[in-house]
Structures are given as structure tokens and as C-alpha cells.
Motif scaffolding. Structure first.
Motif, PDB file in Angstrom:
ATOM      1  N   LEU A 263       0.835  -1.200   0.000  1.00  0.00           N
ATOM      2  CA  LEU A 263       0.000   0.000   0.000  1.00  0.00           C
ATOM      3  C   LEU A 263       0.874   1.256   0.000  1.00  0.00           C
ATOM      4  CD1 LEU A 263      -2.730   1.400   0.152  1.00  0.00           C
ATOM      5  CD2 LEU A 263      -2.690   1.057   2.650  1.00  0.00           C
ATOM      6  N   ALA A 264       1.937   1.235   0.801  1.00  0.00           N
ATOM      7  CA  ALA A 264       2.859   2.374   0.820  1.00  0.00           C
ATOM      8  C   ALA A 264       3.488   2.577  -0.557  1.00  0.00           C
ATOM      9  CB  ALA A 264       3.945   2.144   1.868  1.00  0.00           C
ATOM     10  N   TYR A 265       3.832   1.472  -1.209  1.00  0.00           N
ATOM     11  CA  TYR A 265       4.418   1.557  -2.550  1.00  0.00           C
ATOM     12  C   TYR A 265       3.440   2.203  -3.533  1.00  0.00           C
ATOM     13  CZ  TYR A 265       6.020  -0.112  -7.119  1.00  0.00           C
ATOM     14  OH  TYR A 265       6.414  -0.186  -8.425  1.00  0.00           O
ATOM     15  N   ALA A 266       2.152   1.876  -3.405  1.00  0.00           N
ATOM     16  CA  ALA A 266       1.150   2.471  -4.294  1.00  0.00           C
ATOM     17  C   ALA A 266       1.037   3.971  -4.056  1.00  0.00           C
ATOM     18  CB  ALA A 266      -0.197   1.792  -4.091  1.00  0.00           C
ATOM     19  N   TYR A 267       1.035   4.384  -2.785  1.00  0.00           N
ATOM     20  CA  TYR A 267       1.001   5.827  -2.497  1.00  0.00           C
ATOM     21  C   TYR A 267       2.235   6.523  -3.069  1.00  0.00           C
ATOM     22  CZ  TYR A 267      -2.989   5.548   0.716  1.00  0.00           C
ATOM     23  OH  TYR A 267      -4.238   5.395   1.254  1.00  0.00           O
ATOM     24  N   GLU A 268       3.379   5.866  -2.928  1.00  0.00           N
ATOM     25  CA  GLU A 268       4.612   6.450  -3.456  1.00  0.00           C
ATOM     26  C   GLU A 268       4.533   6.568  -4.976  1.00  0.00           C
ATOM     27  OE1 GLU A 268       9.433   5.511  -3.475  1.00  0.00           O
ATOM     28  OE2 GLU A 268       8.013   4.075  -2.615  1.00  0.00           O
ATOM     29  N   SER A 269       4.012   5.530  -5.643  1.00  0.00           N
ATOM     30  CA  SER A 269       3.887   5.557  -7.103  1.00  0.00           C
ATOM     31  C   SER A 269       2.935   6.646  -7.558  1.00  0.00           C
ATOM     32  CB  SER A 269       3.401   4.196  -7.612  1.00  0.00           C
ATOM     33  OG  SER A 269       4.315   3.171  -7.280  1.00  0.00           O
ATOM     34  N   ALA A 270       1.938   6.932  -6.712  1.00  0.00           N
ATOM     35  CA  ALA A 270       0.977   7.986  -7.047  1.00  0.00           C
ATOM     36  C   ALA A 270       1.497   9.365  -6.694  1.00  0.00           C
ATOM     37  CB  ALA A 270      -0.340   7.723  -6.315  1.00  0.00           C
ATOM     38  N   GLY A 271       2.704   9.429  -6.129  1.00  0.00           N
ATOM     39  CA  GLY A 271       3.287  10.714  -5.761  1.00  0.00           C
ATOM     40  C   GLY A 271       2.828  11.226  -4.416  1.00  0.00           C
ATOM     41  N   ASP A 272       2.136  10.395  -3.649  1.00  0.00           N
ATOM     42  CA  ASP A 272       1.615  10.811  -2.345  1.00  0.00           C
ATOM     43  C   ASP A 272       2.578  10.341  -1.253  1.00  0.00           C
ATOM     44  OD1 ASP A 272       0.183  11.550  -0.147  1.00  0.00           O
ATOM     45  OD2 ASP A 272      -1.671  10.507  -0.708  1.00  0.00           O
ATOM     46  N   LEU A 273       3.729  11.005  -1.194  1.00  0.00           N
ATOM     47  CA  LEU A 273       4.737  10.609  -0.212  1.00  0.00           C
ATOM     48  C   LEU A 273       4.305  10.948   1.206  1.00  0.00           C
ATOM     49  CD1 LEU A 273       7.911  11.710  -2.186  1.00  0.00           C
ATOM     50  CD2 LEU A 273       7.123   9.376  -1.762  1.00  0.00           C
ATOM     51  N   GLY A 274       3.382  11.890   1.341  1.00  0.00           N
ATOM     52  CA  GLY A 274       2.899  12.246   2.680  1.00  0.00           C
ATOM     53  C   GLY A 274       2.211  11.085   3.368  1.00  0.00           C
ATOM     54  N   ARG A 275       1.609  10.183   2.588  1.00  0.00           N
ATOM     55  CA  ARG A 275       1.004   8.991   3.185  1.00  0.00           C
ATOM     56  C   ARG A 275       1.905   7.768   3.047  1.00  0.00           C
ATOM     57  NH1 ARG A 275      -5.402   8.880   1.696  1.00  0.00           N
ATOM     58  NH2 ARG A 275      -4.790   9.844  -0.281  1.00  0.00           N
ATOM     59  N   ALA A 276       2.751   7.766   2.019  1.00  0.00           N
ATOM     60  CA  ALA A 276       3.615   6.603   1.817  1.00  0.00           C
ATOM     61  C   ALA A 276       4.663   6.487   2.924  1.00  0.00           C
ATOM     62  CB  ALA A 276       4.304   6.702   0.454  1.00  0.00           C
TER      63      ALA A 276
END
Length: 730
Positions: free
Chosen positions: A504-517
Motif C-alpha cells: 500500500l505504501a508503494y502504491a502511495y509512493e507511485s501515485a506521488g503521495d509521499l505524505g502517506r507513503a
């Protein structure tokens, strides 16, 4: 059922010279005297009931003319919409030469077959008389309809002959007259109407049926499908506004939810008319349908006949299907959990032995509950059939809660079996793409909080595939669901739960949402260290992933020490030559490059490539990645003489090993193009960018990061060539 046609010239056999009781014929049956004051006996046991038969019964059927007003047409529909093409097809048979015209209209229950037949018979210039409507859903129904025709022709026969004799009389009349039209409605078994379809060719038969596969003898066969959106809205509007204006907010959404099925739209519209205070709009009806599906499918308006609701119509069909083959009902309930279109037969592998499965598919097809798609080799099922089939109803033996749960679990298991075990290999992508709609449908249909571990794994793997394809937004939906399910089923500290949180963290990171990743990565690392210890391989991988997220966020001050700590742990626990150790060294080199420390980055890249070639081989994907990265480092240092040959070699090997459409191959072509631009060789760079962009469009989504990068690089290279300035970026 067989009703013989008796020729008018047929003579009875002579009486045999044997003694028999008075009042019996040669067969020993009681005779019936016909005409005048004669009486005949209709026996029950040993007792005879004497009835008078009028002289009219002696008239040959051929001499009986149809009196005026003999039509018995089904009620003409008040709100008929669309169907122009189907009506024209029925009309076209009027010009066909020859004898009896047999037309069959088939389709799913509730699709509007009877409505079409009634409207056509009442409004089109078919020139037939009389027109008789027969409820032909059983042998008895056909016989009764014919008996009613006989008594309509000769009312005096109504109480003089039993039903079967009246039916024979009607058949004789039909065989000796022309121009009539019989509408045989809702035929369940062609054998029930065989005396009509196999009789003399003198009139016209219009058959409606749910059966799809038994009308080869018909002059015209019409498959009836759902209405389109405009027709559906027209039907809904006509009914709901018949008494005055109405707020139709949500009408289009309601029609779509009901699958544009005429009966379902009529049922919903009638409910809206009768419940204007509690259900003022179609959107309000949608809310009821979502909250109380079993009730809404089962109950229509007060004036709606019970047998004309969606649940009842399909209940009767399933009664017949499951009586013939119980497995067909199980199959329908299983298919209900997938997307309605393009259901591949691979999802049925292992469902049953081939003969039994084929029989189940054939039965559902014959009754129009499913439709095979020869082009795709899959199956299609109406979305409302699916919705009903997966909605539990304790009062319906076909839809008990236990049966629905079992079907859901079967559908989940079969989907899990059909999905590829990996998502990075392009050879598996066609399968993933074919099955993704069914993963999405399963996720939509399973109530949150009831997912099994198998379902959670399906959602996790589908999410990772979508991430790999650059579809991060869709991936997040599945990975969030997978993590919540894993945590509920396995607990917060189970390795499966921690792996799911990492995904899930990887998906947030891929979406550019590092604040949640980043917080998810940090929490996952903390839990791995607590549960498994600081040096366990999963802990080391988690630390590497957190470091990568820090680097993506530009926080090299935390990323580089974490990479160094990870590399030291990998070398200590796994050894200096383990593949994970080599990847860790490559990542540390990349962070040093990002920090501008090429003096440290290039030796690390060179050492990693040497070790990868020695340990993994020159063709291993990780070796190719390492070679690509070293080329990029040389390019950054301005050493294009060493960078370009490495990029060219990497592209050649990736094309051979991974295939021309693999994302790494496409990325390698982009990198080589960028190096050509850096060397001022736009003549080779621009065609390479153009070809790469074309190839990407075949395999990647339009918003994939690689697609975005190549478009930008191509545009800037063209701008440089045309003297418009600009620069390129990888």
C-alpha cells in the motif's frame, strides 16, 4: 402431447361381429350419440353422466366460419417504446410465400417478448383474423387455449365435449382455414406446441419464449435485447409522469442500474407512482434498491401482479433449469460475482467435469440466462440477473444465504486460480487485463469486512499489477482493501499484513503521495524490527523501501544513512554476493548520484555491475538494470563515450531477454534516446523517441510515467531540432 388431425373422409372401421355390452363400441368404450334428442354417456368409473350434444357438433370443422369478435388479444401495452427493428422483422415475413409462417421471439425473462407480440398484433397491418392469444407455458395451457378457440367458434360445444376433444376440434378448424394468427406466449417446451408447428400449413404462429436454441424451423427468429438508454428513459418517464409532472432526478442512473431491462423499469416506475411521498425520485428508489435489494426485486407496486416482478419471473425459470440440472443454478450464482461481459471460460476451470459443465452452460444459454460470445470465447450475463442471483433471500430456495456465500467463495477461488502468479512479465499481461474487470467486480460485490484471505490476496496482487502499469489510482483501491482485510483476518503483526502495508505504501509512493507513503513505510519498518528483529531479510527490505521513499522526497540526509545501514545488514546477514545485497548497493549508489557525489556513485555502480555479471550472469534482469544505471552515471559525468555503448548494449540485451514491449526495454530505449540528444545526435534520437512512444501506446496506459517522460523528451528534442530551444530530461 399428440392431437391427431382426422381427415373429413376418414371412415370408422366396421363393427366387429362380437358381442359386447349395449352402448359400447368395438374398443369397449362407451359411445356418445350426437344430435337431436339423442344422448351419450361420459363415464366416471362405472357411472355414466348423460349429456346432450347439439346437432351443431356434427358439422365438419371446415364448414364452421369464424364469427366476428373472435380475437382474444393479450392486453395491448399502454407504454410501448422502441423495438422498430424487431417490428420490421416480424412484418417482413408477411411477404414470404408458402404456407404457415412460424415466427419465434426469444430472450431473457422480462425483456419484453409478450409486450412486443401484443403491440405488433394490435398495431401492424398483418391482415390476420382471428387473432388468438394462448398462454403456452405448459401442455395443459396450450390445450386449454385451443379448447377456448373451439368454444369461441361454436359456443354450444362448451359444455358438450371435454377439453381434449375441444382441442382436437380447434386443431381441425385451424387445419381447414387460413389467415388466422395464434400467439403462443411463453413456450417452455417446443413439444407442447408440436401439434401446431407440425400440423398443416394454413396460418401464422407467433411464438414467444425464453428458449434460445430450438427455433431452427421458424421462418423468422428474433432475439430480443434490452432497451437503450434513451428508450429506457422514455419508458420510465411515460409511466411516472402519466398523472402529471415528476422529479426524475437519478433516472438515467436507475435505468443503468436496472440494466435497461423493460420489466425492471416498469416495476420501478410503478413503485414510484404508488409511493410518491416516501420515494419521490428515481434516486430515492436507487437508495432503496441498494439497502433492501431482496425486497425491491421481489415486491412491485400494489397493482403489480406477483408473478410479474423480477424475482418471480426468474424464480420460475430457475425452477425449471435446476429441475433439469442442479449444477446450472450453482453456475449462475457463481457467474453473478464477475463483470457481466467477457467472462472467460478459464474462470470455470475445475467447476465440474466437462460433460456436466457443458450441460449447465447449455441450459443457461437455452433459457437466455447467459449468452455465449463466439468472438471472445467467453460468456455474457445481464447485470440484473447477476444482482438478483447474488442477493440472498431466505424465502427463495435458489438464493438462500448459505448458497450465496458458497457461490461467492467459489467465484473467488476460481478467479484466484486463473490469475497469473506474477505481474512483471509481459507474457502475463493479456491475462491480467482480461481478468481485471472481474477483479474489480468481485471487489465491488463483496461486502467490506467479509473478504476471505484469498480475496485479499487477489486484491493485493491486482493492485501491484496496476502499479506496475502506472495506474496508481486504481491500484490504491485494491491495495487499501487488501490491507484492511489482511489486518482483520491475520492480525496487525502477521507478516502477510506487514507485506500488504508495504504494498500500500508503494502504491502511495507511485501515485506521488509521499505524505502517506512515508508514514506507512516507517510504521512497517518499526513493526518488522519489533516482530522479527533488525536483521531479518524482510526487515532489511523494509528499511531499503523507506530509504527509497526518503530519496523520492528529496530527503537524502535520511536516505543515504539508511541505505548504508541496509547495505551493511545485507552483507552481514545475506553475504556480499546475494542478489538483495547487490540491489542494496545499487540503490546506495543511486542516492549518492542524486546527491551529486559522482566520485562515490560511479565506483559503487561499477562494482555492482561487475558482481552482478559474476554472480547472476550477463543476461540477468538485475545485471541489465545495473548496466543501465552505470551508463546513466557516466552520462551525468559527461562521459558519453562510455555511456552510449552501455545504453546500446543494455537495450539490445533487454530486447532479447525481456522482449520489446517490457517497460524496462521501453525505458532503456528512452534512455538511449536521451543520450543521443546529449551527444547532439537528434537524427537518431527523434526517430527512437517516436518509435518508443508508439510502442508504449500499445502496452501502457496514457498516464503511465514512462509515457509522460517520452512525450516530453520527444517534444523537447523536436524543439531543439527546429531551433526553438528547450532541453530534454530523462
Amino acid at each position: 402431447m399428440k392431437w391427431p388431425f382426422r381427415k373429413r373422409s376418414e371412415k370408422l372401421p366396421p363393427a366387429e361381429p362380437t358381442q359386447r355390452p349395449a352402448g359400447t363400441d368395438a374398443s369397449g368404450e362407451r359411445s356418445i350419440a350426437i344430435g337431436g334428442d339423442h344422448y351419450g354417456s361420459a363415464l366416471t368409473g362405472d357411472n355414466a353422466t348423460v349429456v346432450a350434444l347439439p346437432p351443431e357438433a356434427l358439422r365438419p370443422a371446415a364448414d364452421v366460419d369464424a364469427p366476428p369478435g373472435l380475437d382474444s388479444l393479450h392486453n395491448r401495452p399502454h407504454h410501448f417504446v422502441g423495438r422498430a427493428r424487431e417490428l420490421d422483422r416480424l412484418d417482413a415475413a408477411l411477404v414470404a410465400p408458402g404456407g404457415t409462417v412460424v415466427q419465434a421471439v426469444y430472450g431473457l425473462g422480462g425483456i419484453g417478448k409478450s409486450t412486443l407480440a401484443a403491440h405488433w398484433a394490435a398495431t401492424r397491418a398483418h391482415g390476420c383474423a382471428p387473432v388468438r392469444w394462448i398462454n403456452a407455458d405448459s401442455e395443459a395451457g396450450v390445450q386449454q387455449g385451443l379448447a377456448e378457440l373451439a368454444t369461441a367458434l361454436q359456443p354450444a360445444l362448451a359444455h358438450a365435449l371435454p377439453v381434449e376433444k375441444l382441442a382436437e376440434r380447434a386443431l381441425q378448424w385451424l387445419a381447414t382455414h387460413t389467415g388466422w394468427l395464434l400467439i403462443l406466449d411463453n413456450v417452455n417446451d417446443p413439444a407442447d406446441i408440436a401439434p401446431l408447428t407440425q400440423g398443416p400449413a394454413t396460418g401464422r404462429l407467433l411464438i414467444t419464449s425464453r428458449l434460445a436454441t430450438t427455433w431452427n424451423h421458424a421462418t423468422t427468429v428474433v432475439r430480443l435485447d434490452v432497451l437503450d438508454l434513451e428508450e429506457s428513459l422514455d419508458l420510465l418517464t411515460r409511466i411516472t409522469t402519466a398523472a402529471g409532472p415528476r422529479d426524475l432526478d437519478g433516472a438515467a442512473e436507475l435505468c443503468a442500474e436496472l440494466g435497461y431491462l423493460p420489466l425492471a423499469i416498469e416495476q420501478a416506475a410503478a413503485y414510484l407512482v404508488e409511493n410518491q411521498l416516501t420515494t419521490p425520485t428515481p434516486r430515492a428508489y436507487l437508495g432503496l434498491l441498494a439497502q433492501y435489494p431482496a425486497d425491491m426485486y421481489r415486491d412491485g407496486a400494489v397493482a403489480t401482479a406477483t408473478e410479474r416482478t423480477i424475482a418471480r419471473v426468474w424464480h420460475l425459470t430457475l425452477d425449471r433449469i435446476t429441475a433439469l440440472h442442479p449444477l446450472a443454478g450453482d453456475l449462475l450464482q457463481t457467474l453473478a460475482w464477475y463483470a457481466p461481459d467477457h467472462i472467460p471460460t478459464t474462470l470455470l476451470d475445475g467447476f465440474a467435469e466437462a460433460p456436466a459443465l457443458n450441460k449447465a452452460i447449455a441450459l443457461l444459454t437455452a433459457y437466455s440466462m447467459i449468452t455465449p460470445d463466439p468472438d471472445s470465447g467467453g460468456l455474457t450475463i445481464h447485470r440484473l440477473v447477476q444482482a438478483l442471483a447474488r442477493t440472498p433471500d431466505p424465502d427463495d430456495p435458489h438464493r438462500t444465504p448459505d448458497a450465496i456465500d458458497q457461490a461467492r467463495d467459489r467465484a473467488t477461488t476460481h478467479l484466484n486460480t486463473a490469475l497469473p502468479s506474477t505481474w512483471g512479465n509481459p507474457a502475463t499481461w493479456p491475462t491480467w487485463r482480461a481478468l481485471l474487470p472481474h477483479v474489480d467486480a468481485l471487489a465491488d460485490h463483496i461486502v467490506e469486512g467479509t473478504e476471505t484471505l484469498i480475496a485479499a490476496r487477489i486484491f493485493n496482487d491486482a493492485g501491484l499489477f496496476l502499479c506496475d502499469q502506472g495506474l496508481s489510482a486504481r491500484a490504491l483501491k485494491h491495495l487499501q482493501r487488501a490491507f484492511a482485510s489482511m489486518e482483520r483476518v491475520l492480525g496487525p503483526d502477521h507478516p502477510g499484513t506487514l507485506i500488504s502495508r508495504n504494498s500500500l505504501a508503494y502504491a502511495y509512493e507511485s501515485a506521488g503521495d509521499l505524505g502517506r507513503a512515508i508514514p506507512l513505510y516507517e510504521q512497517t519498518l518499526t513493526d518488522w524490527e519489533r516482530v522479527l528483529g533488525p536483521d531479518q531479510s524482510d526487515t532489511l527490505t523494509s528499511r531499503n523501501n523507506l530509504a527509497y521513499a526518503y530519496r523520492s522526497a528529496g530527503d537524502l540526509g535520511r536516505a543515504i544513512p539508511l541505505y548504508e545501514q541496509t547495505l551493511a545488514g545485507m552483507e552481514r546477514v545475506l553475504g556480499p554476493n546475494h542478489p538483495e545485497t547487490l540491489i542494496s548497493r545499487n540503490n546506495l549508489a543511486g542516492a549518492c548520484w542524486a546527491a551529486g557525489d559522482l566520485g562515490r556513485a560511479i565506483p559503487l555502480f561499477e562494482q555492482t555491475l561487475t558482481d552482478c555479471e559474476r554472480v547472476l550472469g550477463r543476461d540477468h534482469p538485475e545485471t541489465l538494470t545495473s548496466r543501465n544505471n552505470l551508463g546513466y552515471a557516466y552520462e551525468s559525468a559527461g562521459d558519453l563515450g562510455r555511456a552510449i555503448p552501455l545504453f546500446e548494449q543494455t537495450l539490445t540485451e533487454r530486447t532479447r531477454v525481456l522482449g520489446p514491449d517490457h517497460p524496462d526495454t521501453l525505458s532503456s530505449r528512452n534512455n538511449l534516446g536521451y543520450a543521443y540528444v546529449s551527444a547532439g545526435d537528434l537524427g537518431r534520437a527523434i526517430p527512437l523517441f517516436e518509435q518508443t512512444l508508439t510502442d508504449c501506446e500499445h502496452v501502457l496506459s496514457p498516464d503511465h510515467p514512462l509515457m509522460v517522460a517520452i512525450r516530453g523528451n520527444l517534444a523537447r528534442a523536436i524543439a531543439v531540432r527546429d531551433g526553438e530551444g528547450g532541453s530534454t530530461q530523462p
